[in-house]
Design a protein around this motif. Sequence first.
Motif, PDB file in Angstrom:
ATOM      1  N   SER A 155      89.979 -30.975 -10.899  1.00  0.00           N
ATOM      2  CA  SER A 155      89.675 -29.541 -10.922  1.00  0.00           C
ATOM      3  C   SER A 155      90.660 -28.807 -10.014  1.00  0.00           C
ATOM      4  N   ALA A 190      91.420 -38.815 -15.835  1.00  0.00           N
ATOM      5  CA  ALA A 190      90.665 -38.573 -14.606  1.00  0.00           C
ATOM      6  C   ALA A 190      89.182 -38.887 -14.802  1.00  0.00           C
ATOM      7  N   GLU A 191      88.609 -38.424 -15.896  1.00  0.00           N
ATOM      8  CA  GLU A 191      87.192 -38.705 -16.165  1.00  0.00           C
ATOM      9  C   GLU A 191      86.938 -40.202 -16.279  1.00  0.00           C
ATOM     10  N   ASP A 244      88.683 -36.272  -9.721  1.00  0.00           N
ATOM     11  CA  ASP A 244      88.421 -34.855  -9.951  1.00  0.00           C
ATOM     12  C   ASP A 244      89.756 -34.117  -9.900  1.00  0.00           C
TER      13      ASP A 244
END
Length: 135
Positions: A70, A62-63, A68
């Motif tokens: 989260s 994802a990074e 995101d």
Amino acid sequence: MVKCHVTYQGGLHCELQHEPSGATVCSDAPVDNRGKGESFSPTDLMCSAMAACMATIMGIYAEDNGLDLSGAKLTVGKVMSANPRRIARIETEITIPLPADTPHAKALEECVLGSPAMRSLHPDIEVPITWNWVG
């Protein structure tokens, strides 16, 4: 090499310490194996560690791809076999805060299947995975 230390505290309780950070976690034998079930059992920790590894590898992806994740949640349910006593099945549910039609779905699924913990499991352990896309 990262070292971890385990101290048996008696009464089927252990304290696990991560040497580099000093962080600690406790374990207790489960009720069905002479413990009090006051904390994670060692096999609970193993299953939870597998899920954390999956989440971490998805997080790296994802990074790298501007996503995101989260709020992503992974839930594991452990099924033990009796003879020999071992983990037989780890039922895994993964909830991702992205729509089902995200172009990243296949890559995220590959992250999970290729995670180091998944690759380290004995092939006799079943790991059915349910995906929930909620974006």
